[in-house]
Write a protein that holds these residues in place. Sequence first.
Motif, PDB file in Angstrom:
ATOM      1  N   ILE A  23       0.772  -1.324   0.041  1.00  0.00           N
ATOM      2  CA  ILE A  23       0.278   0.190   0.185  1.00  0.00           C
ATOM      3  C   ILE A  23       0.620   1.284   0.097  1.00  0.00           C
ATOM      4  O   ILE A  23       1.863   0.934   0.164  1.00  0.00           O
ATOM      5  CB  ILE A  23      -0.712  -0.249   1.408  1.00  0.00           C
ATOM      6  N   GLY A  24       0.267   2.241  -0.513  1.00  0.00           N
ATOM      7  CA  GLY A  24       0.964   3.987  -0.742  1.00  0.00           C
ATOM      8  C   GLY A  24       1.652   3.824  -1.812  1.00  0.00           C
ATOM      9  O   GLY A  24       1.284   2.987  -2.436  1.00  0.00           O
ATOM     10  N   PRO A  25       1.691   5.074  -2.380  1.00  0.00           N
ATOM     11  CA  PRO A  25       3.007   5.239  -3.447  1.00  0.00           C
ATOM     12  C   PRO A  25       4.028   3.868  -4.242  1.00  0.00           C
ATOM     13  O   PRO A  25       4.683   3.973  -3.388  1.00  0.00           O
ATOM     14  CB  PRO A  25       2.503   6.812  -3.452  1.00  0.00           C
ATOM     15  N   ILE A  98     -15.160   3.303  -7.114  1.00  0.00           N
ATOM     16  CA  ILE A  98     -14.744   1.825  -7.381  1.00  0.00           C
ATOM     17  C   ILE A  98     -13.486   2.142  -7.265  1.00  0.00           C
ATOM     18  O   ILE A  98     -12.955   2.120  -8.468  1.00  0.00           O
ATOM     19  CB  ILE A  98     -15.725   1.482  -8.017  1.00  0.00           C
ATOM     20  N   THR A  99     -12.704   1.593  -6.184  1.00  0.00           N
ATOM     21  CA  THR A  99     -11.604   1.225  -5.509  1.00  0.00           C
ATOM     22  C   THR A  99     -11.228   0.117  -4.327  1.00  0.00           C
ATOM     23  O   THR A  99     -11.936  -0.649  -4.298  1.00  0.00           O
ATOM     24  CB  THR A  99     -10.668   2.308  -5.359  1.00  0.00           C
ATOM     25  N   GLY A 100      -9.812  -0.435  -4.992  1.00  0.00           N
ATOM     26  CA  GLY A 100      -9.470  -2.023  -4.046  1.00  0.00           C
ATOM     27  C   GLY A 100      -9.322  -0.365  -2.486  1.00  0.00           C
ATOM     28  O   GLY A 100      -8.667  -0.412  -2.565  1.00  0.00           O
ATOM     29  N   GLU A 101      -9.441  -1.394  -1.380  1.00  0.00           N
ATOM     30  CA  GLU A 101      -8.293  -0.802   0.036  1.00  0.00           C
ATOM     31  C   GLU A 101      -7.193  -1.773  -0.196  1.00  0.00           C
ATOM     32  O   GLU A 101      -6.276  -0.333   0.531  1.00  0.00           O
ATOM     33  CB  GLU A 101      -9.399  -2.256   0.973  1.00  0.00           C
ATOM     34  N   LEU A 102      -6.691  -1.821  -1.418  1.00  0.00           N
ATOM     35  CA  LEU A 102      -5.538  -2.127  -1.606  1.00  0.00           C
ATOM     36  C   LEU A 102      -4.559  -1.789  -2.814  1.00  0.00           C
ATOM     37  O   LEU A 102      -3.931  -1.392  -2.558  1.00  0.00           O
ATOM     38  CB  LEU A 102      -4.758  -3.437  -1.631  1.00  0.00           C
ATOM     39  N   ASP A 103      -5.679  -0.715  -3.316  1.00  0.00           N
ATOM     40  CA  ASP A 103      -5.260   0.344  -4.129  1.00  0.00           C
ATOM     41  C   ASP A 103      -3.946   1.330  -3.924  1.00  0.00           C
ATOM     42  O   ASP A 103      -3.865   1.686  -3.121  1.00  0.00           O
ATOM     43  CB  ASP A 103      -6.480   1.000  -4.778  1.00  0.00           C
ATOM     44  N   MET A 104      -2.725   1.284  -4.886  1.00  0.00           N
ATOM     45  CA  MET A 104      -1.749   2.050  -4.195  1.00  0.00           C
ATOM     46  C   MET A 104      -1.704   3.575  -4.431  1.00  0.00           C
ATOM     47  O   MET A 104      -1.538   4.743  -3.467  1.00  0.00           O
ATOM     48  CB  MET A 104      -0.593   1.715  -4.778  1.00  0.00           C
ATOM     49  N   TYR A 106      -5.297   4.478  -3.838  1.00  0.00           N
ATOM     50  CA  TYR A 106      -6.249   4.884  -2.835  1.00  0.00           C
ATOM     51  C   TYR A 106      -5.371   4.565  -1.457  1.00  0.00           C
ATOM     52  O   TYR A 106      -6.239   5.748  -0.414  1.00  0.00           O
ATOM     53  CB  TYR A 106      -7.038   3.737  -2.856  1.00  0.00           C
ATOM     54  N   THR A 107      -4.908   4.479  -1.220  1.00  0.00           N
ATOM     55  CA  THR A 107      -3.934   4.033  -0.022  1.00  0.00           C
ATOM     56  C   THR A 107      -2.674   5.146   0.608  1.00  0.00           C
ATOM     57  O   THR A 107      -1.873   4.724   1.067  1.00  0.00           O
ATOM     58  CB  THR A 107      -3.144   3.020   0.201  1.00  0.00           C
ATOM     59  N   SER A 108      -2.712   5.730  -0.793  1.00  0.00           N
ATOM     60  CA  SER A 108      -1.160   6.764  -0.784  1.00  0.00           C
ATOM     61  C   SER A 108      -2.060   8.755   0.234  1.00  0.00           C
ATOM     62  O   SER A 108      -3.261   8.504   0.313  1.00  0.00           O
ATOM     63  CB  SER A 108      -1.062   7.743  -2.161  1.00  0.00           C
ATOM     64  N   LEU A 109      -0.780   8.519   0.655  1.00  0.00           N
ATOM     65  CA  LEU A 109      -0.992   9.840   2.057  1.00  0.00           C
ATOM     66  C   LEU A 109      -1.906  10.565   1.236  1.00  0.00           C
ATOM     67  O   LEU A 109      -2.378  11.517   0.181  1.00  0.00           O
ATOM     68  CB  LEU A 109       0.058  10.846   1.685  1.00  0.00           C
ATOM     69  N   GLY A 110      -3.400  10.938   1.947  1.00  0.00           N
ATOM     70  CA  GLY A 110      -4.468  11.962   2.052  1.00  0.00           C
ATOM     71  C   GLY A 110      -5.257  11.362   1.327  1.00  0.00           C
ATOM     72  O   GLY A 110      -6.672  12.122   1.294  1.00  0.00           O
ATOM     73  N   VAL A 111      -4.934  10.630   0.378  1.00  0.00           N
ATOM     74  CA  VAL A 111      -6.617  10.238  -0.223  1.00  0.00           C
ATOM     75  C   VAL A 111      -7.610   9.899   0.378  1.00  0.00           C
ATOM     76  O   VAL A 111      -8.575   9.924   0.011  1.00  0.00           O
ATOM     77  CB  VAL A 111      -6.003   9.263  -1.481  1.00  0.00           C
ATOM     78  N   LYS A 112      -7.505   8.413   1.870  1.00  0.00           N
ATOM     79  CA  LYS A 112      -8.522   7.927   1.388  1.00  0.00           C
ATOM     80  C   LYS A 112      -9.148   8.827   2.408  1.00  0.00           C
ATOM     81  O   LYS A 112     -10.729   9.639   2.398  1.00  0.00           O
ATOM     82  CB  LYS A 112      -7.941   6.983   2.961  1.00  0.00           C
ATOM     83  N   GLU A 113      -8.376  10.168   3.119  1.00  0.00           N
ATOM     84  CA  GLU A 113      -9.621  11.503   4.107  1.00  0.00           C
ATOM     85  C   GLU A 113     -10.132  11.947   3.430  1.00  0.00           C
ATOM     86  O   GLU A 113     -11.115  11.928   3.175  1.00  0.00           O
ATOM     87  CB  GLU A 113      -8.457  11.448   4.774  1.00  0.00           C
ATOM     88  N   TYR A 114      -9.458  12.090   1.958  1.00  0.00           N
ATOM     89  CA  TYR A 114     -10.150  12.957   1.446  1.00  0.00           C
ATOM     90  C   TYR A 114     -10.965  12.222   0.600  1.00  0.00           C
ATOM     91  O   TYR A 114     -12.692  12.460   0.174  1.00  0.00           O
ATOM     92  CB  TYR A 114      -9.274  13.899  -0.306  1.00  0.00           C
ATOM     93  N   ILE A 115     -11.350  11.051   0.763  1.00  0.00           N
ATOM     94  CA  ILE A 115     -12.296  10.395  -0.486  1.00  0.00           C
ATOM     95  C   ILE A 115     -13.508  10.363   0.656  1.00  0.00           C
ATOM     96  O   ILE A 115     -14.475  10.651   0.354  1.00  0.00           O
ATOM     97  CB  ILE A 115     -12.164   8.582  -0.532  1.00  0.00           C
TER      98      ILE A 115
END
Length: 159
Positions: A23-25, A98-104, A106-115
């Motif tokens: 996970i992450g970029p 639609i995204t995956g919980e393990l998508d790099m 989606y798991t990059s810094l700040g993306v989940k929070e933004y969504i």
Amino acid sequence: MEAQMAEVGTEYVLKNILTTRKIGPPILPKGEFGTGFNPDTPATLPSWLTQEDLAYYVTKFKKTGFTGGLNYYRNLNLNWELTAPWSGVQVKVPVKFITGELDMVYTSLGVKEYIHSGGFKKDVPNLEEVVVQKGVGHFNNQEAADEISSHIYDFIRKF
């Protein structure tokens, strides 16, 4: 980067990218490409990726190389400059994300929070639903093809 990719080979690079669960970029430190995105590249392919699929992608990337895709990332500052006139413009069509919980991404810094904290909804006011697929990475259209097809079908059917 292209030289490092050539050293390990097109098939390894694509298998590594497609099967990553890190996970992450994606960060490829200079001189440490051997494991690149995913230090635990599996010996066997996951059920959603056939050897035939991988071979197809390999033939395409052997023709074109990775430079085009890499140049997108090398050019991020220019991309931001070129798209500046659309900064702050809202997407005003109905959207199902639609995204995956393990998508790099989606798991990059700040993306989940933004969504999930309202920033995405502010920029996409007609956002109808956010779907986060459990156990799925970046290539969710392949990893969970039937589920993706159902989501798309159900969404389009409303119109």
